[in-house]
Design a protein around this motif. Structure first.
Motif, PDB file in Angstrom:
ATOM      1  N   SER A 122     -53.257  37.398 -30.791  1.00 50.30           N
ATOM      2  CA  SER A 122     -52.695  36.043 -30.781  1.00 50.30           C
ATOM      3  C   SER A 122     -52.742  35.411 -32.167  1.00 50.30           C
ATOM      4  CB  SER A 122     -53.445  35.161 -29.783  1.00 50.30           C
ATOM      5  OG  SER A 122     -53.309  35.675 -28.486  1.00 50.30           O
ATOM      6  N   LEU A 123     -53.840  35.627 -32.881  1.00 47.18           N
ATOM      7  CA  LEU A 123     -53.947  35.092 -34.248  1.00 47.18           C
ATOM      8  C   LEU A 123     -52.926  35.734 -35.183  1.00 47.18           C
ATOM      9  CD1 LEU A 123     -57.788  34.775 -34.793  1.00 47.18           C
ATOM     10  CD2 LEU A 123     -56.112  32.930 -34.670  1.00 47.18           C
ATOM     11  N   VAL A 124     -52.736  37.040 -35.057  1.00 45.64           N
ATOM     12  CA  VAL A 124     -51.752  37.720 -35.902  1.00 45.64           C
ATOM     13  C   VAL A 124     -50.349  37.231 -35.575  1.00 45.64           C
ATOM     14  CG1 VAL A 124     -50.696  39.969 -36.385  1.00 45.64           C
ATOM     15  CG2 VAL A 124     -53.171  39.740 -36.345  1.00 45.64           C
ATOM     16  N   ALA A 125     -50.044  37.081 -34.291  1.00 51.25           N
ATOM     17  CA  ALA A 125     -48.725  36.585 -33.891  1.00 51.25           C
ATOM     18  C   ALA A 125     -48.510  35.158 -34.381  1.00 51.25           C
ATOM     19  CB  ALA A 125     -48.574  36.650 -32.376  1.00 51.25           C
ATOM     20  N   ALA A 168     -51.531  33.751 -20.545  1.00 52.84           N
ATOM     21  CA  ALA A 168     -50.512  32.784 -20.128  1.00 52.84           C
ATOM     22  C   ALA A 168     -50.048  31.920 -21.303  1.00 52.84           C
ATOM     23  CB  ALA A 168     -51.056  31.907 -19.007  1.00 52.84           C
ATOM     24  N   LEU A 169     -50.980  31.496 -22.135  1.00 56.00           N
ATOM     25  CA  LEU A 169     -50.622  30.694 -23.304  1.00 56.00           C
ATOM     26  C   LEU A 169     -49.762  31.493 -24.286  1.00 56.00           C
ATOM     27  CD1 LEU A 169     -51.011  27.993 -24.799  1.00 56.00           C
ATOM     28  CD2 LEU A 169     -53.050  28.984 -25.835  1.00 56.00           C
ATOM     29  N   PHE A 170     -50.124  32.742 -24.499  1.00 59.53           N
ATOM     30  CA  PHE A 170     -49.360  33.609 -25.387  1.00 59.53           C
ATOM     31  C   PHE A 170     -47.927  33.792 -24.872  1.00 59.53           C
ATOM     32  CE2 PHE A 170     -47.913  37.745 -26.883  1.00 59.53           C
ATOM     33  CZ  PHE A 170     -48.198  37.682 -28.225  1.00 59.53           C
ATOM     34  N   VAL A 171     -47.802  34.067 -23.590  1.00 58.83           N
ATOM     35  CA  VAL A 171     -46.466  34.259 -23.008  1.00 58.83           C
ATOM     36  C   VAL A 171     -45.677  32.961 -23.060  1.00 58.83           C
ATOM     37  CG1 VAL A 171     -45.236  34.800 -20.870  1.00 58.83           C
ATOM     38  CG2 VAL A 171     -47.165  36.210 -21.588  1.00 58.83           C
ATOM     39  N   ARG A 172     -46.336  31.857 -22.829  1.00 59.50           N
ATOM     40  CA  ARG A 172     -45.651  30.558 -22.876  1.00 59.50           C
ATOM     41  C   ARG A 172     -45.080  30.282 -24.273  1.00 59.50           C
ATOM     42  NH1 ARG A 172     -48.761  25.147 -22.680  1.00 59.50           N
ATOM     43  NH2 ARG A 172     -47.075  23.733 -23.166  1.00 59.50           N
ATOM     44  N   ARG A 173     -45.825  30.661 -25.295  1.00 57.38           N
ATOM     45  CA  ARG A 173     -45.363  30.437 -26.665  1.00 57.38           C
ATOM     46  C   ARG A 173     -44.215  31.356 -27.062  1.00 57.38           C
ATOM     47  NH1 ARG A 173     -50.937  29.802 -30.060  1.00 57.38           N
ATOM     48  NH2 ARG A 173     -51.385  27.672 -29.418  1.00 57.38           N
ATOM     49  N   HIS A 174     -44.178  32.562 -26.493  1.00 54.81           N
ATOM     50  CA  HIS A 174     -43.228  33.564 -26.961  1.00 54.81           C
ATOM     51  C   HIS A 174     -42.078  33.847 -26.002  1.00 54.81           C
ATOM     52  CE1 HIS A 174     -45.651  34.472 -30.463  1.00 54.81           C
ATOM     53  NE2 HIS A 174     -46.709  34.454 -29.678  1.00 54.81           N
ATOM     54  N   ARG A 230     -47.752  35.118 -38.122  1.00 56.63           N
ATOM     55  CA  ARG A 230     -46.375  35.515 -38.468  1.00 56.63           C
ATOM     56  C   ARG A 230     -45.420  34.332 -38.423  1.00 56.63           C
ATOM     57  NH1 ARG A 230     -44.436  41.204 -37.284  1.00 56.63           N
ATOM     58  NH2 ARG A 230     -42.526  40.012 -37.335  1.00 56.63           N
ATOM     59  N   ARG A 231     -45.763  33.326 -37.637  1.00 56.66           N
ATOM     60  CA  ARG A 231     -44.900  32.148 -37.510  1.00 56.66           C
ATOM     61  C   ARG A 231     -45.186  31.098 -38.577  1.00 56.66           C
ATOM     62  NH1 ARG A 231     -44.086  30.346 -31.401  1.00 56.66           N
ATOM     63  NH2 ARG A 231     -42.566  31.939 -30.900  1.00 56.66           N
ATOM     64  N   GLN A 232     -46.294  31.238 -39.288  1.00 54.93           N
ATOM     65  CA  GLN A 232     -46.679  30.219 -40.262  1.00 54.93           C
ATOM     66  C   GLN A 232     -46.262  30.610 -41.669  1.00 54.93           C
ATOM     67  OE1 GLN A 232     -50.766  29.283 -39.764  1.00 54.93           O
ATOM     68  NE2 GLN A 232     -50.446  28.380 -37.759  1.00 54.93           N
ATOM     69  N   ALA A 233     -46.515  29.717 -42.587  1.00 58.34           N
ATOM     70  CA  ALA A 233     -46.164  29.934 -43.990  1.00 58.34           C
ATOM     71  C   ALA A 233     -46.898  31.163 -44.537  1.00 58.34           C
ATOM     72  CB  ALA A 233     -46.534  28.703 -44.805  1.00 58.34           C
ATOM     73  N   PRO A 234     -46.279  31.891 -45.454  1.00 56.54           N
ATOM     74  CA  PRO A 234     -46.909  33.098 -46.007  1.00 56.54           C
ATOM     75  C   PRO A 234     -48.284  32.845 -46.629  1.00 56.54           C
ATOM     76  CG  PRO A 234     -44.602  33.015 -46.633  1.00 56.54           C
ATOM     77  CD  PRO A 234     -44.925  31.698 -45.958  1.00 56.54           C
ATOM     78  N   SER A 235     -48.528  31.668 -47.166  1.00 63.53           N
ATOM     79  CA  SER A 235     -49.823  31.398 -47.801  1.00 63.53           C
ATOM     80  C   SER A 235     -50.951  31.340 -46.779  1.00 63.53           C
ATOM     81  CB  SER A 235     -49.759  30.090 -48.579  1.00 63.53           C
ATOM     82  OG  SER A 235     -49.498  29.009 -47.706  1.00 63.53           O
ATOM     83  N   ARG A 236     -50.656  30.991 -45.523  1.00 61.93           N
ATOM     84  CA  ARG A 236     -51.698  30.905 -44.497  1.00 61.93           C
ATOM     85  C   ARG A 236     -51.862  32.202 -43.722  1.00 61.93           C
ATOM     86  NH1 ARG A 236     -51.430  25.787 -40.962  1.00 61.93           N
ATOM     87  NH2 ARG A 236     -53.454  26.627 -40.444  1.00 61.93           N
ATOM     88  N   ARG A 237     -50.949  33.128 -43.847  1.00 62.85           N
ATOM     89  CA  ARG A 237     -51.021  34.381 -43.095  1.00 62.85           C
ATOM     90  C   ARG A 237     -52.258  35.188 -43.439  1.00 62.85           C
ATOM     91  NH1 ARG A 237     -44.829  36.546 -43.492  1.00 62.85           N
ATOM     92  NH2 ARG A 237     -43.920  34.813 -42.362  1.00 62.85           N
ATOM     93  N   GLY A 238     -52.573  35.273 -44.705  1.00 61.91           N
ATOM     94  CA  GLY A 238     -53.736  36.045 -45.116  1.00 61.91           C
ATOM     95  C   GLY A 238     -55.025  35.499 -44.545  1.00 61.91           C
ATOM     96  N   THR A 239     -55.153  34.186 -44.525  1.00 60.58           N
ATOM     97  CA  THR A 239     -56.354  33.559 -43.999  1.00 60.58           C
ATOM     98  C   THR A 239     -56.513  33.840 -42.522  1.00 60.58           C
ATOM     99  OG1 THR A 239     -56.098  31.786 -45.609  1.00 60.58           O
ATOM    100  CG2 THR A 239     -57.587  31.376 -43.763  1.00 60.58           C
ATOM    101  N   LEU A 240     -55.461  33.684 -41.733  1.00 60.72           N
ATOM    102  CA  LEU A 240     -55.550  33.912 -40.300  1.00 60.72           C
ATOM    103  C   LEU A 240     -55.761  35.386 -39.983  1.00 60.72           C
ATOM    104  CD1 LEU A 240     -52.892  31.535 -38.731  1.00 60.72           C
ATOM    105  CD2 LEU A 240     -55.362  31.454 -38.460  1.00 60.72           C
TER     106      LEU A 240
END
Length: 146
Positions: A127-130, A79-85, A133-143
Motif C-alpha cells: 500500500s505504501l509503494v502504491a 478494502a481501503l486499497f481497493v477503494r482507492r484503486h 507511485r501516486r505522489q511527487a517523485p521527491s516523496r517516493r524515496g521516503t515512502l
C-alpha cells in the motif's frame, strides 16, 4: 466480526499454535529466541505477541484474539486499497466481503500463527509503494524506505 470471534474461541488446536504461543510467552518473560530457547521460525511472532501475553498471561485464546484483530486490520486495509484503486464504488465492499468470508482467511488468520501478521506487514508495504507511485517523485524515496 462475530464469526471471527467464534472461531477464536471454538477452533481445535492447530499443530504450531501452542509452540508459537509458548515462544511468545518465553519472550514475555525476558527470554530471546535462538539465544535462550530453540525457535525454528522467524522471531517476529513471539516479539510482537509477547507484550499482549505479558499483560494477560499465557493464553492461546488471547493470542488468537490478537490474530483476529490483525485479521480485521488486514481486511480493512484490503478494502481501503481497493477503494482507492477501483473505478466502481461498490468494489471495496465486495473485496472486503470476499476477503473476510474466504475459508482460507477464516481458517488461518484467526489462529495464533504467523500468517496474518506477515500478510498485514506485506500488504501495508504494498500500500505504501502504491501510494508513493501516486505522489511527487521527491516523496517516493521516503515512502519506499518505510
Amino acid at each position: 466480526m462475530a464469526l471471527a470471534a467464534g472461531l477464536v474461541w471454538h477452533q481445535r488446536l492447530e499443530k504450531d499454535e501452542g509452540y508459537l504461543a509458548v515462544g511468545a510467552w518465553s519472550v514475555a518473560n525476558g527470554r530471546l529466541p535462538y539465544r535462550d530457547f530453540v525457535f525454528p521460525q522467524q522471531p517476529y511472532f513471539p516479539l510482537v505477541y509477547a507484550p499482549l501475553l505479558r499483560m494477560v498471561g499465557p493464553s492461546l485464546a488471547w493470542a488468537r484474539a490478537l490474530s483476529a484483530l490483525l485479521f480485521l486490520a488486514l481486511g480493512s486495509l484490503v478494502a481501503l486499497f481497493v477503494r482507492r484503486h477501483a473505478r466502481e464504488p461498490g468494489t471495496a465492499r465486495w473485496a472486503a466481503l470476499f476477503f473476510f468470508f474466504n475459508t482460507h482467511s477464516l481458517f488461518w488468520y484467526t489462529r495464533a500463527r504467523q500468517y496474518v501478521l506477515a500478510d498485514l506487514l506485506l500488504f501495508a508495504g504494498l500500500s505504501l509503494v502504491a501510494q508513493a507511485r501516486r505522489q511527487a517523485p521527491s516523496r517516493r524515496g521516503t515512502l519506499s524506505c518505510l
